[in-house]
Design a protein around this motif. Structure first.
Motif, PDB file in Angstrom:
ATOM      1  N   LYS A   5       1.767   1.817  -3.610  1.00 22.50           N
ATOM      2  CA  LYS A   5       0.619   2.342  -4.369  1.00 22.50           C
ATOM      3  C   LYS A   5       0.426   3.828  -4.090  1.00 22.50           C
ATOM      4  O   LYS A   5       0.186   4.619  -5.006  1.00 22.50           O
ATOM      5  CB  LYS A   5      -0.658   1.581  -3.999  1.00 22.50           C
ATOM      6  CG  LYS A   5      -0.707   0.172  -4.514  1.00 22.50           C
ATOM      7  CD  LYS A   5      -1.966  -0.531  -4.020  1.00 22.50           C
ATOM      8  CE  LYS A   5      -1.924  -2.014  -4.310  1.00 22.50           C
ATOM      9  NZ  LYS A   5      -3.057  -2.730  -3.696  1.00 22.50           N
ATOM     10  N   LEU A   6       0.518   4.196  -2.825  1.00 21.88           N
ATOM     11  CA  LEU A   6       0.343   5.593  -2.450  1.00 21.88           C
ATOM     12  C   LEU A   6       1.447   6.465  -3.043  1.00 21.88           C
ATOM     13  O   LEU A   6       1.183   7.560  -3.550  1.00 21.88           O
ATOM     14  CB  LEU A   6       0.299   5.738  -0.929  1.00 21.88           C
ATOM     15  CG  LEU A   6       0.076   7.144  -0.378  1.00 21.88           C
ATOM     16  CD1 LEU A   6      -1.182   7.775  -0.953  1.00 21.88           C
ATOM     17  CD2 LEU A   6       0.012   7.099   1.140  1.00 21.88           C
TER      18      LEU A   6
ATOM     19  N   GLU B  65       3.078   5.910  -5.783  1.00 23.58           N
ATOM     20  CA  GLU B  65       2.806   6.042  -7.220  1.00 23.58           C
ATOM     21  C   GLU B  65       1.725   7.090  -7.473  1.00 23.58           C
ATOM     22  O   GLU B  65       1.838   7.892  -8.399  1.00 23.58           O
ATOM     23  CB  GLU B  65       2.391   4.696  -7.813  1.00 23.58           C
ATOM     24  CG  GLU B  65       3.540   3.721  -7.969  1.00 23.58           C
ATOM     25  CD  GLU B  65       4.642   4.243  -8.869  1.00 23.58           C
ATOM     26  OE1 GLU B  65       4.344   4.902  -9.900  1.00 23.58           O
ATOM     27  OE2 GLU B  65       5.821   4.019  -8.537  1.00 23.58           O
ATOM     28  N   GLN B  66       0.684   7.104  -6.628  1.00 28.31           N
ATOM     29  CA  GLN B  66      -0.371   8.098  -6.769  1.00 28.31           C
ATOM     30  C   GLN B  66       0.178   9.505  -6.541  1.00 28.31           C
ATOM     31  O   GLN B  66      -0.159  10.440  -7.269  1.00 28.31           O
ATOM     32  CB  GLN B  66      -1.505   7.823  -5.783  1.00 28.31           C
ATOM     33  CG  GLN B  66      -2.308   6.589  -6.108  1.00 28.31           C
ATOM     34  CD  GLN B  66      -3.326   6.259  -5.031  1.00 28.31           C
ATOM     35  OE1 GLN B  66      -3.274   6.789  -3.916  1.00 28.31           O
ATOM     36  NE2 GLN B  66      -4.264   5.374  -5.349  1.00 28.31           N
ATOM     37  N   LEU B  67       1.012   9.657  -5.537  1.00 31.04           N
ATOM     38  CA  LEU B  67       1.603  10.962  -5.261  1.00 31.04           C
ATOM     39  C   LEU B  67       2.522  11.414  -6.392  1.00 31.04           C
ATOM     40  O   LEU B  67       2.489  12.583  -6.794  1.00 31.04           O
ATOM     41  CB  LEU B  67       2.378  10.926  -3.937  1.00 31.04           C
ATOM     42  CG  LEU B  67       1.526  10.809  -2.679  1.00 31.04           C
ATOM     43  CD1 LEU B  67       2.407  10.516  -1.467  1.00 31.04           C
ATOM     44  CD2 LEU B  67       0.713  12.066  -2.456  1.00 31.04           C
TER      45      LEU B  67
ATOM     46  N   SER C 181       2.325  10.553  -9.502  1.00 36.77           N
ATOM     47  CA  SER C 181       1.465  10.881 -10.627  1.00 36.77           C
ATOM     48  C   SER C 181       0.845  12.255 -10.448  1.00 36.77           C
ATOM     49  O   SER C 181       0.796  13.058 -11.384  1.00 36.77           O
ATOM     50  CB  SER C 181       0.374   9.819 -10.772  1.00 36.77           C
ATOM     51  OG  SER C 181      -0.514  10.145 -11.806  1.00 36.77           O
ATOM     52  N   SER C 182       0.387  12.545  -9.245  1.00 36.17           N
ATOM     53  CA  SER C 182      -0.197  13.864  -8.949  1.00 36.17           C
ATOM     54  C   SER C 182       0.828  14.966  -9.126  1.00 36.17           C
ATOM     55  O   SER C 182       0.515  16.032  -9.667  1.00 36.17           O
ATOM     56  CB  SER C 182      -0.740  13.897  -7.526  1.00 36.17           C
ATOM     57  OG  SER C 182      -1.835  13.040  -7.399  1.00 36.17           O
TER      58      SER C 182
ATOM     59  N   ASP D 179       0.823  -1.205   0.000  1.00 39.08           N
ATOM     60  CA  ASP D 179       0.000   0.000   0.000  1.00 39.08           C
ATOM     61  C   ASP D 179       0.861   1.260   0.000  1.00 39.08           C
ATOM     62  O   ASP D 179       0.482   2.280  -0.588  1.00 39.08           O
ATOM     63  CB  ASP D 179      -0.942   0.013   1.199  1.00 39.08           C
ATOM     64  CG  ASP D 179      -2.056  -1.018   1.079  1.00 39.08           C
ATOM     65  OD1 ASP D 179      -2.319  -1.499  -0.047  1.00 39.08           O
ATOM     66  OD2 ASP D 179      -2.658  -1.355   2.113  1.00 39.08           O
TER      67      ASP D 179
END
Length: 67
Positions: free
Chosen positions: A54-55, A57-59, A61-62, A51
């Protein structure tokens, strides 16, 4: 502990690790410059590694979208 809180003594890293373990926080928590950052470090440190990735990667990307 009182001397650490008063700033008259500074724990060595080994002691800091023990304190962090007792408080169930990552050692990095003690070095955060704001309450929000400390909360993020605590939450992130409590996540399973999958997790966390995943987090991150999201950050990432943002951040890419912002710049």
């Amino acid at each position: 502990m009182n001397q650490y809180e008063q700033g008259s003594r500074v724990p060595d890293f080994e002691t800091l690790e023990k304190i962090a373990k007792e408080l169930d926080v990552p050692v990095a928590y003690f070095f955060c410059s704001s309450d929000k950052l400390a909360e993020m470090v605590k939450i992130f440190g409590g996540l399973p590694e999958s997790d966390q990735e995943k987090l991150l990667e999201q950050l990432r990307s943002s951040m890419d979208k912002m710049y």
